[in-house]
Scaffold this motif. Sequence first.
Motif, PDB file in Angstrom:
ATOM      1  N   ARG A  35       0.844  -1.156  -0.119  1.00 53.06           N
ATOM      2  CA  ARG A  35      -0.025   0.151   0.053  1.00 53.06           C
ATOM      3  C   ARG A  35       0.936   1.247  -0.035  1.00 53.06           C
ATOM      4  O   ARG A  35       1.894   1.401   0.435  1.00 53.06           O
ATOM      5  CB  ARG A  35      -0.903  -0.155   1.084  1.00 53.06           C
ATOM      6  CG  ARG A  35      -2.051  -1.059   1.351  1.00 53.06           C
ATOM      7  CD  ARG A  35      -2.753  -1.204   0.310  1.00 53.06           C
ATOM      8  NE  ARG A  35      -3.685  -2.023   0.042  1.00 53.06           N
ATOM      9  CZ  ARG A  35      -4.794  -2.492  -0.750  1.00 53.06           C
ATOM     10  NH1 ARG A  35      -4.885  -1.633  -1.616  1.00 53.06           N
ATOM     11  NH2 ARG A  35      -5.341  -3.710  -0.517  1.00 53.06           N
ATOM     12  N   ARG A  36       0.335   2.307  -0.699  1.00 47.00           N
ATOM     13  CA  ARG A  36       1.022   3.529  -0.812  1.00 47.00           C
ATOM     14  C   ARG A  36       1.128   4.083   0.592  1.00 47.00           C
ATOM     15  O   ARG A  36       0.123   4.035   1.496  1.00 47.00           O
ATOM     16  CB  ARG A  36       0.436   4.465  -1.477  1.00 47.00           C
ATOM     17  CG  ARG A  36       0.385   4.064  -2.921  1.00 47.00           C
ATOM     18  CD  ARG A  36      -0.153   5.091  -3.960  1.00 47.00           C
ATOM     19  NE  ARG A  36      -0.936   6.248  -3.258  1.00 47.00           N
ATOM     20  CZ  ARG A  36      -2.093   6.899  -3.634  1.00 47.00           C
ATOM     21  NH1 ARG A  36      -2.956   5.939  -4.571  1.00 47.00           N
ATOM     22  NH2 ARG A  36      -2.568   7.668  -3.025  1.00 47.00           N
ATOM     23  N   THR A  37       2.153   4.904   1.052  1.00 47.17           N
ATOM     24  CA  THR A  37       2.506   5.339   2.310  1.00 47.17           C
ATOM     25  C   THR A  37       1.520   6.459   2.549  1.00 47.17           C
ATOM     26  O   THR A  37       1.046   6.651   3.555  1.00 47.17           O
ATOM     27  CB  THR A  37       3.979   6.076   2.437  1.00 47.17           C
ATOM     28  OG1 THR A  37       4.585   4.982   2.065  1.00 47.17           O
ATOM     29  CG2 THR A  37       4.127   6.562   3.785  1.00 47.17           C
ATOM     30  N   ASP A  38       1.065   7.570   1.594  1.00 46.86           N
ATOM     31  CA  ASP A  38       0.192   8.393   1.734  1.00 46.86           C
ATOM     32  C   ASP A  38      -1.347   7.955   1.957  1.00 46.86           C
ATOM     33  O   ASP A  38      -2.195   8.730   2.486  1.00 46.86           O
ATOM     34  CB  ASP A  38       0.128   9.509   0.677  1.00 46.86           C
ATOM     35  CG  ASP A  38      -0.173   8.904  -0.723  1.00 46.86           C
ATOM     36  OD1 ASP A  38      -0.005   7.688  -0.931  1.00 46.86           O
ATOM     37  OD2 ASP A  38      -0.376   9.674  -1.648  1.00 46.86           O
ATOM     38  N   ALA A  39      -1.493   6.675   1.689  1.00 43.78           N
ATOM     39  CA  ALA A  39      -2.933   6.287   1.719  1.00 43.78           C
ATOM     40  C   ALA A  39      -3.197   6.166   2.995  1.00 43.78           C
ATOM     41  O   ALA A  39      -4.463   6.180   3.605  1.00 43.78           O
ATOM     42  CB  ALA A  39      -3.084   5.011   0.956  1.00 43.78           C
ATOM     43  N   TYR A  40      -2.410   5.867   3.866  1.00 43.65           N
ATOM     44  CA  TYR A  40      -2.635   5.481   5.315  1.00 43.65           C
ATOM     45  C   TYR A  40      -3.459   6.644   6.084  1.00 43.65           C
ATOM     46  O   TYR A  40      -4.455   6.901   6.652  1.00 43.65           O
ATOM     47  CB  TYR A  40      -1.527   4.907   6.270  1.00 43.65           C
ATOM     48  CG  TYR A  40      -1.415   3.636   5.781  1.00 43.65           C
ATOM     49  CD1 TYR A  40      -1.599   2.484   6.471  1.00 43.65           C
ATOM     50  CD2 TYR A  40      -0.436   3.318   4.580  1.00 43.65           C
ATOM     51  CE1 TYR A  40      -1.381   1.157   6.195  1.00 43.65           C
ATOM     52  CE2 TYR A  40      -0.278   1.753   4.295  1.00 43.65           C
ATOM     53  CZ  TYR A  40      -0.662   0.953   4.993  1.00 43.65           C
ATOM     54  OH  TYR A  40      -0.412  -0.320   4.822  1.00 43.65           O
ATOM     55  N   THR A  43       0.116   5.436  10.871  1.00 44.98           N
ATOM     56  CA  THR A  43       1.080   5.391   9.608  1.00 44.98           C
ATOM     57  C   THR A  43       1.327   4.175   9.141  1.00 44.98           C
ATOM     58  O   THR A  43       1.044   3.118   9.670  1.00 44.98           O
ATOM     59  CB  THR A  43       2.178   6.075  10.162  1.00 44.98           C
ATOM     60  OG1 THR A  43       3.029   5.356  10.966  1.00 44.98           O
ATOM     61  CG2 THR A  43       2.116   7.578  10.788  1.00 44.98           C
ATOM     62  N   LYS A  44       1.790   4.071   7.905  1.00 46.01           N
ATOM     63  CA  LYS A  44       2.349   2.906   7.359  1.00 46.01           C
ATOM     64  C   LYS A  44       3.350   2.046   8.026  1.00 46.01           C
ATOM     65  O   LYS A  44       3.185   0.892   8.277  1.00 46.01           O
ATOM     66  CB  LYS A  44       2.879   3.037   5.808  1.00 46.01           C
ATOM     67  CG  LYS A  44       3.378   1.724   5.124  1.00 46.01           C
ATOM     68  CD  LYS A  44       3.793   2.081   3.576  1.00 46.01           C
ATOM     69  CE  LYS A  44       3.944   0.764   2.983  1.00 46.01           C
ATOM     70  NZ  LYS A  44       4.299   0.978   1.493  1.00 46.01           N
ATOM     71  N   THR A  45       4.309   2.747   8.610  1.00 50.22           N
ATOM     72  CA  THR A  45       5.352   2.149   9.538  1.00 50.22           C
ATOM     73  C   THR A  45       4.629   1.499  10.702  1.00 50.22           C
ATOM     74  O   THR A  45       5.025   0.499  11.075  1.00 50.22           O
ATOM     75  CB  THR A  45       6.272   3.089   9.959  1.00 50.22           C
ATOM     76  OG1 THR A  45       6.911   4.025   8.978  1.00 50.22           O
ATOM     77  CG2 THR A  45       7.407   2.751  10.827  1.00 50.22           C
ATOM     78  N   THR A  46       3.667   2.044  11.389  1.00 50.04           N
ATOM     79  CA  THR A  46       2.961   1.642  12.511  1.00 50.04           C
ATOM     80  C   THR A  46       2.282   0.240  12.074  1.00 50.04           C
ATOM     81  O   THR A  46       2.150  -0.876  12.745  1.00 50.04           O
ATOM     82  CB  THR A  46       1.998   2.365  12.928  1.00 50.04           C
ATOM     83  OG1 THR A  46       2.651   3.611  13.410  1.00 50.04           O
ATOM     84  CG2 THR A  46       1.223   2.100  14.130  1.00 50.04           C
TER      85      THR A  46
END
Length: 98
Positions: free
Chosen positions: A26-31, A38-41
């Motif tokens: 998934r794209r990072t900005d989608a979260y 965040t995507k990292t989480t």
Amino acid sequence: MDYLTIAIGVVGGIVGVVAFADAVTRRTDAYPAADKQTKTTWLAITGISGVVLVLGMIPGSLLRAPSLLWLAGLVGVLVYLCDVRPRLREVSGGSSSW
């Protein structure tokens, strides 16, 4: 050995790997656009949960299904798959990199 427990462990391991793989694609900005963490989480949640679930596939391990830690891992990936992933699909137009 209880074959049902082994089957549950294998299915849980597969679900954990699928959830992590989906979170990676998934794209990072989608979260943030989906009003989620965040995507990292989510990579950390699904990654750690996936490792616990995969280790639960090993008969006789301390993390075998359905131990308390294994169930916590299952909850982590199910929250991602049932709550976060649908919102990400809505925000990103219903598709992923797969």
